[in-house]
Write a protein that holds these residues in place. Structure first.
Motif, PDB file in Angstrom:
ATOM      1  N   MET A 134       0.853  -1.195   0.000  1.00 33.28           N
ATOM      2  CA  MET A 134       0.000   0.000   0.000  1.00 33.28           C
ATOM      3  C   MET A 134       0.881   1.235   0.000  1.00 33.28           C
ATOM      4  O   MET A 134       1.842   1.307   0.765  1.00 33.28           O
ATOM      5  N   ILE A 135       0.520   2.185  -0.841  1.00 33.92           N
ATOM      6  CA  ILE A 135       1.138   3.509  -0.806  1.00 33.92           C
ATOM      7  C   ILE A 135       0.053   4.457  -0.316  1.00 33.92           C
ATOM      8  O   ILE A 135      -0.965   4.645  -0.980  1.00 33.92           O
ATOM      9  N   LEU A 136       0.264   5.009   0.868  1.00 30.49           N
ATOM     10  CA  LEU A 136      -0.703   5.905   1.493  1.00 30.49           C
ATOM     11  C   LEU A 136      -0.148   7.319   1.480  1.00 30.49           C
ATOM     12  O   LEU A 136       0.922   7.576   2.034  1.00 30.49           O
ATOM     13  N   SER A 137      -0.876   8.222   0.844  1.00 32.36           N
ATOM     14  CA  SER A 137      -0.493   9.630   0.791  1.00 32.36           C
ATOM     15  C   SER A 137      -1.366  10.380   1.784  1.00 32.36           C
ATOM     16  O   SER A 137      -2.551  10.602   1.542  1.00 32.36           O
ATOM     17  N   THR A 138      -0.780  10.744   2.908  1.00 30.70           N
ATOM     18  CA  THR A 138      -1.522  11.375   3.990  1.00 30.70           C
ATOM     19  C   THR A 138      -1.478  12.888   3.852  1.00 30.70           C
ATOM     20  O   THR A 138      -0.400  13.498   3.872  1.00 30.70           O
ATOM     21  N   MET A 139      -2.646  13.481   3.695  1.00 28.42           N
ATOM     22  CA  MET A 139      -2.777  14.936   3.579  1.00 28.42           C
ATOM     23  C   MET A 139      -2.844  15.546   4.982  1.00 28.42           C
ATOM     24  O   MET A 139      -3.489  14.990   5.870  1.00 28.42           O
ATOM     25  N   PRO A 140      -2.225  16.700   5.183  1.00 30.03           N
ATOM     26  CA  PRO A 140      -2.221  17.327   6.505  1.00 30.03           C
ATOM     27  C   PRO A 140      -3.528  18.057   6.795  1.00 30.03           C
ATOM     28  O   PRO A 140      -3.583  19.286   6.891  1.00 30.03           O
ATOM     29  N   VAL A 141      -4.592  17.260   6.911  1.00 29.59           N
ATOM     30  CA  VAL A 141      -5.902  17.831   7.196  1.00 29.59           C
ATOM     31  C   VAL A 141      -6.720  16.825   8.008  1.00 29.59           C
ATOM     32  O   VAL A 141      -6.611  15.615   7.789  1.00 29.59           O
ATOM     33  N   LEU A 142      -7.487  17.340   8.937  1.00 29.74           N
ATOM     34  CA  LEU A 142      -8.463  16.526   9.671  1.00 29.74           C
ATOM     35  C   LEU A 142      -9.824  16.872   9.095  1.00 29.74           C
ATOM     36  O   LEU A 142     -10.189  18.045   9.053  1.00 29.74           O
ATOM     37  N   ILE A 143     -10.572  15.879   8.645  1.00 31.08           N
ATOM     38  CA  ILE A 143     -11.897  16.182   8.098  1.00 31.08           C
ATOM     39  C   ILE A 143     -13.013  15.790   9.063  1.00 31.08           C
ATOM     40  O   ILE A 143     -14.167  16.058   8.793  1.00 31.08           O
TER      41      ILE A 143
END
Length: 178
Positions: A132-141
């Motif tokens: 798995m390649i997980l691209s984590t965005m710096p945001v809490l939704i």
């Protein structure tokens, strides 16, 4: 044997979309000047498998983004015709993850890109995801569609690599431990 591979964006709190499926929060923060490796990832894949929700989201894009054969796993769509402009590119199926992987292997399709929350979850539960390649965005939704949901057993993964980008995105590649 075919292998399943994941490449997906997530929020810091582990969501891939808002409750209504909206991914604007992801697209707004993606910096087109940064190469997050998607082109290299997709270049060595032989097919794509996704669920109905992801397929319907992709249909809303201006341009059909896939050159690879695509299987949509959906009981709801399985007995409906594929839109004419996607004939020969897309097929609908109600197969299980194991069955679709067997069929793709029989077609000599070895490396399969798996996309969409519920489909990724079902492939994980079946033990079919290789990495798995997980691209984590710096945001809490706050709330939304979880990437992982519940799993039926502990799954051990090894961190292969991790990279941060000027936009704040952190991309991590994990490989399933044998």
């Amino acid at each position: 044997m075919s292998t399943a591979h994941v490449f997906i964006g997530i929020s810091l709190d582990g969501f891939i979309a808002k409750p209504d499926g909206d991914i604007a929060w992801l697209l707004e923060r993606s910096d087109p000047a940064e190469d997050h490796g998607y082109s290299a990832f997709i270049a060595d894949k032989d097919a794509v498998v996704m669920g109905r929700g992801t397929y319907e989201k992709v249909l809303s894009f201006d341009v059909w983004p896939y050159d690879l054969p695509l299987v949509v796993l959906s009981k709801q769509l399985a007995d409906t015709p594929v839109p004419e402009y996607l004939q020969g590119k897309v097929r609908f199926s109600k197969q299980t993850p194991e069955q679709v992987m067997e069929q793709l292997a029989a077609e000599n399709r070895q490396r399969i890109y798996v996309d969409g929350g519920q489909i990724i979850q079902s492939f994980l539960r079946a033990g079919l995801v290789h990495d798995m390649i997980l691209s984590t965005m710096p945001v809490l939704i706050g709330e939304g569609r979880s990437l992982f949901g519940s799993v039926n057993q502990e799954m051990d993964w090894s961190l292969v690599s991790s990279q941060s980008f000027p936009s704040g995105l952190v991309q991590s590649r994990y490989q399933r431990k044998s």
